[in-house]
Design a protein around this motif. Structure first.
Motif, PDB file in Angstrom:
ATOM      1  N   UNK A  10     -17.669 -11.170  31.901  1.00  0.00           N
ATOM      2  CA  UNK A  10     -16.942 -11.481  30.405  1.00  0.00           C
ATOM      3  C   UNK A  10     -17.673 -11.622  29.396  1.00  0.00           C
ATOM      4  N   UNK A  11     -17.871 -12.325  28.730  1.00  0.00           N
ATOM      5  CA  UNK A  11     -18.541 -13.186  27.681  1.00  0.00           C
ATOM      6  C   UNK A  11     -19.772 -11.970  27.539  1.00  0.00           C
ATOM      7  N   UNK A  12     -20.440 -11.768  27.699  1.00  0.00           N
ATOM      8  CA  UNK A  12     -20.856 -10.560  27.211  1.00  0.00           C
ATOM      9  C   UNK A  12     -22.304 -10.480  28.731  1.00  0.00           C
ATOM     10  N   UNK A  13     -21.983  -8.713  29.277  1.00  0.00           N
ATOM     11  CA  UNK A  13     -22.409  -8.117  30.002  1.00  0.00           C
ATOM     12  C   UNK A  13     -23.494  -7.989  29.912  1.00  0.00           C
ATOM     13  N   UNK A  14     -24.799  -8.127  29.125  1.00  0.00           N
ATOM     14  CA  UNK A  14     -26.702  -7.788  29.166  1.00  0.00           C
ATOM     15  C   UNK A  14     -26.437  -9.265  29.357  1.00  0.00           C
ATOM     16  N   UNK A  15     -25.991 -10.567  29.629  1.00  0.00           N
ATOM     17  CA  UNK A  15     -26.394 -11.820  29.391  1.00  0.00           C
ATOM     18  C   UNK A  15     -27.147 -11.648  31.228  1.00  0.00           C
ATOM     19  N   UNK A  16     -26.458 -10.949  31.898  1.00  0.00           N
ATOM     20  CA  UNK A  16     -26.703 -10.954  33.171  1.00  0.00           C
ATOM     21  C   UNK A  16     -28.517 -10.588  33.682  1.00  0.00           C
ATOM     22  N   UNK A  17     -29.009  -9.135  32.873  1.00  0.00           N
ATOM     23  CA  UNK A  17     -29.667  -8.393  32.866  1.00  0.00           C
ATOM     24  C   UNK A  17     -30.693  -9.076  32.459  1.00  0.00           C
ATOM     25  N   UNK A  18     -30.298 -10.015  30.664  1.00  0.00           N
ATOM     26  CA  UNK A  18     -31.412 -10.813  30.222  1.00  0.00           C
ATOM     27  C   UNK A  18     -31.493 -12.381  31.499  1.00  0.00           C
ATOM     28  N   UNK A  19     -31.005 -12.755  31.857  1.00  0.00           N
ATOM     29  CA  UNK A  19     -31.559 -13.791  32.949  1.00  0.00           C
ATOM     30  C   UNK A  19     -32.455 -13.303  33.774  1.00  0.00           C
ATOM     31  N   UNK A  20     -32.055 -12.104  34.863  1.00  0.00           N
ATOM     32  CA  UNK A  20     -32.606 -11.728  35.618  1.00  0.00           C
ATOM     33  C   UNK A  20     -33.880 -10.573  35.259  1.00  0.00           C
ATOM     34  N   UNK A  21     -34.411 -10.442  34.085  1.00  0.00           N
ATOM     35  CA  UNK A  21     -35.062  -9.846  33.198  1.00  0.00           C
ATOM     36  C   UNK A  21     -36.598 -11.051  33.194  1.00  0.00           C
ATOM     37  N   UNK A  22     -36.022 -12.513  32.501  1.00  0.00           N
ATOM     38  CA  UNK A  22     -35.917 -13.735  32.063  1.00  0.00           C
ATOM     39  C   UNK A  22     -37.030 -14.160  33.527  1.00  0.00           C
ATOM     40  N   UNK A  23     -36.386 -14.266  35.195  1.00  0.00           N
ATOM     41  CA  UNK A  23     -36.812 -14.528  35.613  1.00  0.00           C
ATOM     42  C   UNK A  23     -37.626 -13.716  36.342  1.00  0.00           C
ATOM     43  N   UNK A  24     -37.554 -12.442  36.685  1.00  0.00           N
ATOM     44  CA  UNK A  24     -38.440 -12.291  36.873  1.00  0.00           C
ATOM     45  C   UNK A  24     -40.240 -11.657  36.335  1.00  0.00           C
ATOM     46  N   UNK A  25     -39.692 -12.179  34.774  1.00  0.00           N
ATOM     47  CA  UNK A  25     -41.116 -12.154  33.714  1.00  0.00           C
ATOM     48  C   UNK A  25     -41.315 -13.832  34.585  1.00  0.00           C
ATOM     49  N   UNK A  26     -40.991 -14.532  34.394  1.00  0.00           N
ATOM     50  CA  UNK A  26     -41.650 -15.809  34.919  1.00  0.00           C
ATOM     51  C   UNK A  26     -41.911 -15.883  36.161  1.00  0.00           C
ATOM     52  N   UNK A  27     -41.446 -14.983  37.756  1.00  0.00           N
ATOM     53  CA  UNK A  27     -41.800 -15.155  38.736  1.00  0.00           C
ATOM     54  C   UNK A  27     -43.384 -14.241  38.708  1.00  0.00           C
TER      55      UNK A  27
END
Length: 137
Positions: free
Chosen positions: A72-89
């Motif tokens: 609801x607040x920002x649909x892009x926040x989810x892929x941003x968070x997932x991409x951040x976790x993927x980069x960390x992995x």
């Protein structure tokens, strides 16, 4: 479009460190809450939302596991968070093995057009949710 390869060096050092900092920031938001400082630009107070409006709240909600409210607040926040976790992995695997997965993206005309169209859709979505984005969480 994208070429993936294993290499002996990290071909994306800046993105790796941005992901580490981003993960720390996301975890900090989840634990300590939103910053007390106002992060909005002047257009926000005129009711003009940009594509990143609500992203801080959305990332915080994603890290708290509240995906519907993050959307609801920002649909892009989810892929941003997932991409951040993927980069960390990716970074953890690279640091442990000495082998790095590197990607090279070729920005074709179609990919640029798709990125622009998605950005416009996000911008319109955020403007349609201006009332929500003008409230404090």
């Amino acid at each position: 479009m994208a070429r993936w390869e294993w290499a002996d060096r990290n071909g994306h050092r800046v993105l790796t460190w941005l992901a580490v900092v981003g993960l720390a920031a996301g975890a900090g938001l989840a634990v300590f809450g939103l910053p007390g400082a106002d992060l909005h630009g002047p257009l926000h107070y005129l009711g003009i939302m940009d594509p990143l409006c609500g992203a801080t709240r959305g990332v915080r909600l994603t890290f708290l596991g509240d995906i519907p409210r993050a959307w609801q607040y920002n649909p892009a926040s989810i892929p941003i968070s997932v991409a951040t976790l993927a980069m960390l992995l990716r970074a953890v695997v690279g640091w442990l093995t000495g082998r790095w997965v590197n990607a090279t993206i070729t920005w074709t005309r179609q990919l640029r057009t798709l990125a622009i169209v998605l950005l416009i859709i996000l911008w319109v979505n955020q403007q349609l949710h201006a009332e929500l984005l003008l409230t404090r969480l």
